[in-house]
Scaffold this motif. Sequence first.
Motif, short mmCIF file in Angstrom:
data_model
loop_
_atom_site.label_atom_id
_atom_site.label_comp_id
_atom_site.label_asym_id
_atom_site.label_seq_id
_atom_site.Cartn_x
_atom_site.Cartn_y
_atom_site.Cartn_z
N LEU A 110 0.85 -1.19 0.00
CA LEU A 110 0.00 0.00 0.00
C LEU A 110 0.89 1.23 0.00
CD1 LEU A 110 -2.97 1.04 0.25
CD2 LEU A 110 -2.57 1.18 2.72
N TYR A 111 0.62 2.15 -0.93
CA TYR A 111 1.36 3.39 -1.04
C TYR A 111 0.41 4.55 -0.76
CZ TYR A 111 5.04 0.70 -3.38
OH TYR A 111 6.02 -0.22 -3.69
N VAL A 112 0.83 5.46 0.13
CA VAL A 112 0.02 6.62 0.50
C VAL A 112 0.86 7.87 0.28
CG1 VAL A 112 -1.29 7.76 2.32
CG2 VAL A 112 -1.25 5.26 2.19
N HIS A 113 0.33 8.81 -0.48
CA HIS A 113 1.01 10.07 -0.75
C HIS A 113 0.54 11.11 0.27
CE1 HIS A 113 3.01 13.31 -2.60
NE2 HIS A 113 2.02 13.75 -3.34
N ILE A 114 1.50 11.80 0.89
CA ILE A 114 1.21 12.79 1.92
C ILE A 114 1.26 14.18 1.29
CG2 ILE A 114 1.93 13.72 4.14
CD1 ILE A 114 3.26 11.06 4.73
N LEU A 115 0.21 14.96 1.53
CA LEU A 115 0.10 16.32 0.98
C LEU A 115 -0.01 17.33 2.10
CD1 LEU A 115 -2.43 15.66 -1.92
CD2 LEU A 115 0.05 15.78 -2.08
N PHE A 116 0.67 18.47 1.93
CA PHE A 116 0.62 19.59 2.87
C PHE A 116 0.11 20.83 2.16
CE2 PHE A 116 3.63 16.81 4.94
CZ PHE A 116 3.39 17.00 6.30
N GLU A 117 -0.48 21.73 2.92
CA GLU A 117 -0.80 23.03 2.38
C GLU A 117 0.48 23.86 2.30
OE1 GLU A 117 -3.82 24.89 4.62
OE2 GLU A 117 -5.36 23.41 4.15
N LYS A 118 0.75 24.40 1.15
CA LYS A 118 2.04 25.06 0.91
C LYS A 118 2.24 26.25 1.83
CE LYS A 118 4.94 26.81 -2.83
NZ LYS A 118 5.03 27.10 -4.28
N GLU A 119 1.19 26.97 2.12
CA GLU A 119 1.31 28.18 2.94
C GLU A 119 1.17 27.91 4.43
OE1 GLU A 119 2.21 30.84 1.49
OE2 GLU A 119 1.95 30.10 -0.57
N ASN A 120 0.82 26.67 4.79
CA ASN A 120 0.57 26.39 6.20
C ASN A 120 1.01 24.98 6.52
OD1 ASN A 120 -0.25 26.80 8.80
ND2 ASN A 120 -2.44 26.61 8.38
N THR A 121 2.29 24.72 6.39
CA THR A 121 2.81 23.36 6.59
C THR A 121 2.83 22.96 8.05
OG1 THR A 121 5.07 24.25 6.61
CG2 THR A 121 4.18 23.46 4.50
N LYS A 122 2.91 23.93 8.96
CA LYS A 122 3.01 23.59 10.38
C LYS A 122 1.70 23.08 10.97
CE LYS A 122 6.79 26.78 11.39
NZ LYS A 122 7.26 27.89 12.26
N GLU A 123 0.62 23.14 10.20
CA GLU A 123 -0.65 22.60 10.68
C GLU A 123 -0.74 21.09 10.50
OE1 GLU A 123 -3.06 24.11 12.28
OE2 GLU A 123 -1.90 25.98 12.28
N GLY A 124 0.28 20.49 9.90
CA GLY A 124 0.29 19.04 9.75
C GLY A 124 -0.20 18.61 8.37
N ILE A 125 -0.48 17.32 8.25
CA ILE A 125 -0.90 16.74 6.98
C ILE A 125 -2.27 17.30 6.58
CG2 ILE A 125 -1.40 14.58 5.77
CD1 ILE A 125 0.38 13.16 7.80
N ALA A 126 -2.37 17.69 5.32
CA ALA A 126 -3.64 18.24 4.81
C ALA A 126 -4.49 17.18 4.12
CB ALA A 126 -3.37 19.40 3.85
N GLU A 127 -3.83 16.21 3.45
CA GLU A 127 -4.58 15.19 2.70
C GLU A 127 -3.71 13.96 2.49
OE1 GLU A 127 -6.90 14.67 -1.63
OE2 GLU A 127 -5.96 16.59 -1.06
#
Length: 458
Positions: free
Chosen positions: A146-163
Amino acid sequence: MAVNNFIEQLFGFQFKRSSKDSVQIKSVVSPSNTDGSLVIDNASQGAHYGLTFDIEGQVKSENDLIRRYREISKFQEVDSAIEDIVNEAIVTDQDDYPVKLELDLLQTPVKIKNKFQEEFQVVLDLLNFSEDGHDIFRQWYIDGRLYVHILFEKENTKEGIAELRIIDPRKIKKIKNVNKVRNDKGIEVVKSIEEYYIYNEKGISENNLSGVKMSLDSVIMCSAGNVDRNTGMMIGFLDKAVKPANQLKMIEDAIVIYRLTRAPERRIFYIDVGNLPKHKAEQYVNEMMNKFKNKLVYDAHTGEVSDSKRHLSMMEDFWMPRREGGKGTEITTLQGAQNMSQLDDLEYFKKKLQTALNVPNSRTKEDTGFSLGQSQTITRDELKFSKFIGKLRNKFSSLFIDLLRVQLISTGVIGLKDWDEIKSKVKFDYIVDNHFAELKNTEILQTRMNVLNTVDQY
């Protein structure tokens, strides 16, 4: 507790590590391949993409394995066994999550533990594990990875994983680029190892290793099976069930064909042709056949009824000429097959398939009920099945470990070095639905109480 060690890159992200962490111990032996990645050995003069290497069809073969696993998972017996395994491993409860974070071994303040629990709930919500946990675990078990891609909000990376996005394993491949140099004695030793993922929307194949280079931290890989030491491929748990499943399917098809051809009784018409010539005798037999036989066939495509008397199949009556001097015209009956109820060979392959799927045979029998009693009444197959489910849960927990690691470090709860120290103390507690585990815990508690009552008087 620690500063944020998170930095961004163009394709994916990676955690900033110190130079000490990137130093590789020099050795003539390349690191072992335990995750099914493609290992590339580079000489000191070689360029990164300008090398010629032999992958021996590994990528293509892995795609074929995944396709084969998905095909046999559609068989009724295999699908039923997979459902038993998934339902036993991921127990859905309307009032609680299927899995919880266990931090009893972690020696940290309660405030930090509560933060761990909050961030783990965020990970479960991103996966929508309460509703999709069954499907995620099933997909992981069938594909073997199983492969899972981790996405962050570019302007708010310190809030953690976005999707979180699940990637088709046929479209991504992990690469290990082993760089070697020659020492003063002329011996090639490992200098450094670069790991990354190659992603291609059109798929990864033997002749196509091009694609987007993704950083190692931006993709979570959770493997279900073990790496074959001969081929270096990741072999899933369904691999040993491929052959029995295909054999069972062929046996079932053969039985159906045999019953259609041998089940009905047929008649044999012996027609007395006297001393007629051969062509006259054949003509006479055909005339008799057409005279007494009327075969109408319904065409499901056109809705018409057609006459097919000219076609003779093995399921129809037989017409045989008989020369002068023998018996006259005679009609006899050819009996159908008499051993239709004997299905020993079918039961053998079905039992073999169940054994390959690690599911107790008692679970497939309709007349076997569910009973609660002493643990001595639990069969050995149920005990093995319970341990097999525990093994699957341990392997699947690596997905939560890696996601929790990214979430905690990106939000600044802990640092990268702190995680390396505490990750072995982070455990996961799954809801248990196996009656053997309940019986075992009850009997252990009862035995302890009896011992306590015995020594109480002393």
